[in-house]
Design an enzyme around this catalytic site. Structure first.
Site, mmCIF file in Angstrom:
data_model
loop_
_atom_site.group_PDB
_atom_site.id
_atom_site.type_symbol
_atom_site.label_atom_id
_atom_site.label_comp_id
_atom_site.label_asym_id
_atom_site.label_seq_id
_atom_site.Cartn_x
_atom_site.Cartn_y
_atom_site.Cartn_z
ATOM 1 N N ARG A 74 -9.291 0.732 9.074
ATOM 2 C CA ARG A 74 -8.847 -0.635 9.345
ATOM 3 C C ARG A 74 -9.890 -1.422 10.131
ATOM 4 O O ARG A 74 -9.659 -2.592 10.423
ATOM 5 C CB ARG A 74 -7.575 -0.578 10.172
ATOM 6 N N ARG A 122 11.549 -1.099 10.191
ATOM 7 C CA ARG A 122 10.503 -0.887 11.186
ATOM 8 C C ARG A 122 10.611 -1.920 12.297
ATOM 9 O O ARG A 122 10.807 -3.103 12.022
ATOM 10 C CB ARG A 122 9.128 -0.993 10.516
ATOM 11 N N LYS A 157 0.833 -1.211 0.000
ATOM 12 C CA LYS A 157 0.000 0.000 0.000
ATOM 13 C C LYS A 157 0.863 1.256 0.000
ATOM 14 O O LYS A 157 0.632 2.179 -0.773
ATOM 15 C CB LYS A 157 -0.932 0.029 1.228
ATOM 16 N N ARG A 178 12.080 -5.879 4.284
ATOM 17 C CA ARG A 178 12.018 -4.504 3.763
ATOM 18 C C ARG A 178 12.759 -3.504 4.647
ATOM 19 O O ARG A 178 12.874 -3.673 5.860
ATOM 20 C CB ARG A 178 10.574 -4.068 3.504
ATOM 21 N N ARG A 212 -0.040 -8.947 13.334
ATOM 22 C CA ARG A 212 -0.651 -7.961 12.411
ATOM 23 C C ARG A 212 -1.564 -8.656 11.404
ATOM 24 O O ARG A 212 -2.619 -8.137 11.039
ATOM 25 C CB ARG A 212 0.450 -7.153 11.700
HETATM 26 P P1 AMP Z 1 1.093 0.364 8.968
HETATM 27 O O1 AMP Z 1 2.247 1.279 8.750
HETATM 28 O O2 AMP Z 1 -0.130 0.792 8.199
HETATM 29 O O3 AMP Z 1 1.441 -1.078 8.731
HETATM 30 O O4 AMP Z 1 0.686 0.490 10.522
HETATM 31 C C1 AMP Z 1 1.576 0.123 11.558
HETATM 32 C C2 AMP Z 1 0.821 -0.054 12.854
HETATM 33 O O5 AMP Z 1 0.200 1.193 13.227
HETATM 34 C C3 AMP Z 1 -0.325 -1.057 12.823
HETATM 35 O O6 AMP Z 1 0.104 -2.400 13.036
HETATM 36 C C4 AMP Z 1 -1.208 -0.546 13.972
HETATM 37 O O7 AMP Z 1 -0.674 -0.888 15.239
HETATM 38 C C5 AMP Z 1 -1.085 0.965 13.816
HETATM 39 N N1 AMP Z 1 -2.101 1.528 12.904
HETATM 40 C C6 AMP Z 1 -1.884 2.126 11.692
HETATM 41 N N2 AMP Z 1 -3.039 2.512 11.129
HETATM 42 C C7 AMP Z 1 -4.019 2.161 12.004
HETATM 43 C C8 AMP Z 1 -5.442 2.279 11.996
HETATM 44 N N3 AMP Z 1 -6.100 2.839 10.961
HETATM 45 N N4 AMP Z 1 -6.125 1.805 13.075
HETATM 46 C C9 AMP Z 1 -5.493 1.240 14.117
HETATM 47 N N5 AMP Z 1 -4.167 1.072 14.187
HETATM 48 C C10 AMP Z 1 -3.427 1.532 13.141
#
Ligand code: AMP
Length: 219
Positions: free
Chosen positions: A88, A161, A13, A127, A172
């Site tokens: 989400r 990360r 994404k 990554r 996740r």
């Molecule tokens: P991402 O970078 O989108 O993979 O997000 C990393 C982490 O941030 C996720 O595993 C969640 O812990 C938190 N996170 C990001 N976006 C959301 C969201 N829309 N709702 C809840 N937690 C989020």
């Protein structure tokens, strides 16, 4: 044009949203990036979010909705935005509907980047990004042309990360199946959901996304 990119962890994404923002001059809004910025700044919200992110769980809806609502009000979103990592949960999708209605905006379409779970752990754990410009790389699939040097800016510092380890990735993926998969069904029922194969090579995914966007935008 306002769109949502859905898909599990590691679906690409962020990579694709960065490309689409250049092509269509609309802004990528990644809730993951926003939360990581809060963590890095040491804010109270960042402090609360860090433990949840490290555990691979989702932060509470109200925390995210407030962040995104304020972000959409900024001037750089006027031409449109790509939501990456939000909504989400179905609760977040409902809240997004309400806040967009208040702002007299709407989502034009939603694209699900479909992935094969077997390949995802390898994709995510390999990554890394340039610490200077944020360009994304992968140990196996997208190495810099010269090892240790960013192709885009020449930077020599890279970061990974903290939540990209195998154990957190599994948590996740669980959160994705339980809480995020129903979000695509929510939009599909409304006739605004399209699926693109997120397992294809990066350039091919971009091509497919542009085809879908071209087709939908022409309607
Ligand atoms: P991402 O970078 O989108 O993979 O997000 C990393 C982490 O941030 C996720 O595993 C969640 O812990 C938190 N996170 C990001 N976006 C959301 C969201 N829309 N709702 C809840 N937690 C989020």
């Amino acid at each position: 044009m306002n769109l949502i990119l859905l898909g599990g962890p590691g679906a690409g994404k962020g990579t694709q949203a960065k490309r689409l923002q250049v092509t269509y001059k609309i802004i990528q809004l990644s809730t993951g990036d926003m939360l990581r910025a809060e963590v890095a700044s040491g804010s109270e919200l960042g402090h609360k979010a860090q433990k949840i992110i490290d555990a691979g769980k989702l932060v509470p809806d109200d925390m995210i909705i407030d962040l995104i609502s304020k972000r959409i009000d900024r001037a750089d979103c006027k031409r449109g935005f790509i939501l990456d990592g939000f909504p989400r949960t179905v609760g977040q999708a409902d809240a997004l509907d309400r806040l967009l209605a208040e702002k007299k905006l709407k989502i034009d379409f939603v694209i699900d980047l479909h992935t094969d779970e077997e390949a995802i752990v390898e994709r995510i754990t390999g990554r890394f990004t340039c610490a200077t410009c944020g360009a994304g790389y992968h140990d196996k699939f997208q190495r810099p042309k010269v090892d240790g040097v960013c192709d885009k800016c020449g930077g020599k510092e890279f970061s990974r990360r903290a939540d990209d380890n195998a154990e957190t990735v599994r948590a996740r993926l669980k959160a994705y199946h339980q809480q995020t998969e129903p979000v695509f069904a929510y939009y599909r029922k409304r006739g605004v959901g399209e699926v693109v194969d997120g397992m294809a090579p990066i350039d091919e995914v971009t091509k497919q996304l542009k085809e879908v966007i071209g087709k939908v935008a022409a309607c």
